[in-house]
Design an enzyme around this catalytic site. Structure first.
Site, PDB file in Angstrom:
ATOM      1  N   HIS A 186      30.867 -56.407  13.904  1.00  0.00           N
ATOM      2  CA  HIS A 186      29.889 -57.068  14.768  1.00  0.00           C
ATOM      3  C   HIS A 186      30.402 -57.113  16.210  1.00  0.00           C
ATOM      4  O   HIS A 186      29.645 -56.930  17.165  1.00  0.00           O
ATOM      5  CB  HIS A 186      29.629 -58.478  14.246  1.00  0.00           C
ATOM      6  CG  HIS A 186      28.368 -59.040  14.776  1.00  0.00           C
ATOM      7  ND1 HIS A 186      27.150 -58.751  14.238  1.00  0.00           N
ATOM      8  CD2 HIS A 186      28.139 -59.821  15.834  1.00  0.00           C
ATOM      9  CE1 HIS A 186      26.221 -59.343  14.948  1.00  0.00           C
ATOM     10  NE2 HIS A 186      26.791 -60.003  15.921  1.00  0.00           N
ATOM     11  N   CYS A 219      27.711 -32.397  21.427  1.00  0.00           N
ATOM     12  CA  CYS A 219      26.952 -33.643  21.280  1.00  0.00           C
ATOM     13  C   CYS A 219      27.683 -34.693  20.440  1.00  0.00           C
ATOM     14  O   CYS A 219      27.117 -35.719  20.124  1.00  0.00           O
ATOM     15  CB  CYS A 219      25.559 -33.380  20.718  1.00  0.00           C
ATOM     16  SG  CYS A 219      25.580 -32.756  19.047  1.00  0.00           S
TER      17      CYS A 219
HETATM   18  C1  PEP Z   1      28.611 -35.065  15.015  1.00  0.00           C
HETATM   19  O1  PEP Z   1      28.897 -34.910  13.838  1.00  0.00           O
HETATM   20  O2  PEP Z   1      29.426 -34.953  15.947  1.00  0.00           O
HETATM   21  C2  PEP Z   1      27.227 -35.400  15.403  1.00  0.00           C
HETATM   22  C3  PEP Z   1      26.858 -35.406  16.672  1.00  0.00           C
HETATM   23  O3  PEP Z   1      26.388 -35.777  14.419  1.00  0.00           O
HETATM   24  P1  PEP Z   1      26.467 -37.216  13.705  1.00  0.00           P
HETATM   25  O4  PEP Z   1      27.470 -38.035  14.432  1.00  0.00           O
HETATM   26  O5  PEP Z   1      25.102 -37.760  13.741  1.00  0.00           O
HETATM   27  O6  PEP Z   1      26.911 -36.821  12.335  1.00  0.00           O
END
Ligand code: PEP
Ligand code: MG
Length: 554
Positions: free
Chosen positions: A184, A482
């Site tokens: 939290h 990403c």
């Molecule tokens: C990752 O695996 O880096 C990603 C961007 O996807 P998620 O964190 O949603 O698995």
């Protein structure tokens, strides 16, 4: 100077005097009272009245939702059923402290057994019992301290009720001995951009008033810091503040090399904040977040509405939407509810979508409809692609639905190794460094005992990123990042040096990354990346990059 290690939340750094949250008092012992039952009952009534009054006063001060929560707690403490339960125990010769503890505990267990909303009130009852017992013992009430000046709050962990009343003007940073990145405290810290280090077990020995530096970027709390360390920390805090108020220019290196900075989003509602923080588009829209609590597959209409809402927020901009990524940390009952011993290695991501192809087809239908109705530049990608054949399958299917730009996520080493071939077929790749790290180091990203392996600075991960970027370059296709790695300002520079063409991150990280990129040319980025690649492990890669990135002083 000593360094206490934990998990840093966010990238900030702060310094200040410690104020500790009072530890919960030990449970009273079941010893016979030396007072008369009437005396004990009078003590209980007075303690209960004090606590109810204090909760009411704090509620009035806080106002809003917090007031409602605290008024409900005040009513709880004066509940007549509880009073008669306490009286029964006092009349049987128990001390006021034990009677309160035992009566509240049995009521608490009943509440917890009811589950749902009432079950969640069990923790509130615990808090109230603690307050009454502390009053009976003549001790200060547990809770967030108020030393009268800004402070670094050190606690075991924070209960939701504590966080409701946290005065963000006074709390410079949070440090907890328990809890991990999903506690939290961590959630609150992320939401409010508070500097925090959680799970730093050794912080239990910190004392009130001592000055510490809390470095979330490194996950370290420094005790007895030197003047020089305090100055450096202040310098970093000032630089961060300056970055936060710097103009929202498009992402670029010092030499002007463009590195578009995109947002990771899970709900269309997050779009406005992302735009306000200068996101140049969306690099990862996690569609599964819309449906995590659904037992049925979402309808095409429902999906079209959500995707249209998202795309409308980014006219003319790139928006990368990921097809539903079910499995392991993100279970979706309607895609795969089978028990698997190793769900991270199971029927997840694109594998699960293929097994329920109608759901994938419906999602592509909804995306194509939203695309037709808006002006954003929609890109769609598949999660957890691990073979060339899967790439062909997804890209062909997406094109069948009129998706103009179809790509894959590179999250599995096999895809990174075959990137040159995969990117002949896919229009783009986006590297998910969270999963790529998990699979490269063979360490479950949800398991605390192997958390130290989950570090995207590991040179093996960096090599796979370089390989993927090279596959993109060979085919003139973009390769973005990403995963969380893109949100680390120095690692972001390394990623660009390795060949990443865009970076996508939580919108709150955009300012730090934008400022960091502006300090280096492309040649610098390549040199820093190569220093990291040559290291043996994650810690030395980070250190090598820091050294290579440090301004040269004659
Ligand atoms: C990752 O695996 O880096 C990603 C961007 O996807 P998620 O964190 O949603 O698995
Ligand atoms: Mg992933």
């Amino acid at each position: 100077m000593t360094e206490l290690r934990g998990v840093g939340i966010g990238l900030g750094v702060a310094q200040g005097p410690v104020a500790r949250m009072a530890a919960p008092s030990p449970a009273p012992e079941d010893t016979a009272s030396t007072r008369t039952p009437d005396d004990e009952l009078a003590r209980v009534r007075s303690a209960v009245a004090d606590v109810a009054r204090e909760l009411g006063e704090r509620g009035e001060k806080a106002g809003g939702m917090a007031q409602e929560v605290l008024e409900a707690q005040a009513m709880m403490v004066e509940d007549p059923t509880l009073e008669s339960e306490v009286a029964t125990r006092v009349n049987a010769g128990k001390t006021a402290e034990f009677a309160v503890y035992d009566a509240f505990a049995s009521f608490r267990d009943q509440l917890a057994a009811m589950g749902g909303y009432l079950g969640e009130r069990a923790a509130d009852l615990d808090d109230v019992a603690q307050r009454v017992i502390a009053n009976l013992r003549g001790l200060p009430a547990p809770g967030v301290p108020d030393p009268g000046h800004p402070f670094v709050l050190v606690a075991k962990d924070l209960a939701p009720a504590d966080t409701a009343l946290l005065d963000l003007d006074k709390v410079l940073a949070l440090v907890t001995t328990d809890g991990g990145p999903t506690s939290h405290t961590a959630i609150l810290a992320r939401e409010k951009s508070i500097v925090a280090v959680v799970g730093a077990a050794a912080a239990k020995d910190l004392t009130d008033g001592e000055t510490v530096i809390v470095d979330a970027a490194k996950g370290v709390v420094t005790t007895s810091p030197t003047d020089d360390e305090l100055r450096q920390a202040q310098h970093r805090a000032d630089a961060r503040a300056a970055a936060a108020s710097a103009p929202l220019t498009p992402g670029a290196l010092k030499d002007g090399t463009a590195v578009p900075l995109l947002a990771n989003l899970g709900k269309p509602e997050g779009a406005a904040e992302a735009v306000a923080l200068g996101a140049e588009g969306v690099g990862l829209f996690r569609t599964e977040f819309l449906f995590l609590s659904s037992s049925q597959a979402p309808t095409v209409a429902e999906q079209t509405t959500s995707y249209t809402q998202l795309l409308e927020a980014f006219p003319g901009k790139k928006v990368v939407v990921r097809a539903l990524d079910a499995g392991a940390d993100k279970p979706l009952a309607f895609l795969n509810d089978a028990h698997e011993d190793n769900p991270a290695l199971g029927l997840r991501g694109l594998r699960a979508l293929r097994a329920s192809e109608d759901i994938l087809r419906e999602q592509l239908t909804a995306l194509a409809e939203a695309d037709a109705a808006t002006d954003a530049d929609l890109w769609v990608m598949a999660p957890m692609v691990s073979t060339v054949e899967e790439t062909e399958y997804f890209v062909t299917l997406a094109k069948e639905y009129g998706i103009k730009t179809a790509g894959v996520m590179v999250e599995v080493p096999s895809s990174a190794i075959q990137a040159a071939r995969i990117l002949e077929i896919a229009d783009f790749a986006s590297i998910g460094t969270n999963d790529l790290t998990q699979y490269t180091l063979a360490a479950d990203r949800l398991l605390g005992s192997v958390a130290s392996y989950q570090d995207p600075w590991h040179p093996a991960v960096l090599h796979l990123i370089e390989m993927t970027a090279a596959g993109g370059k060979a085919n003139s296709k973009p390769v973005g990042i990403c995963g969380e790695a893109a949100a680390d300002p120095l690692l972001a520079v390394v990623l660009v040096g390795l060949g990443a063409t865009t970076l996508s991150m939580a919108p709150t990280a955009l300012a730090d990354v934008r400022a960091s990129l502006l300090q280096y040319d492309l040649d610098d980025a390549r040199r820093i990346a190569s220093a990291a690649l040559g290291a043996d492990d994650a810690a030395s890669a980070r250190a090598a990059a820091q050294e290579a990135a440090a301004p040269v002083t004659a």
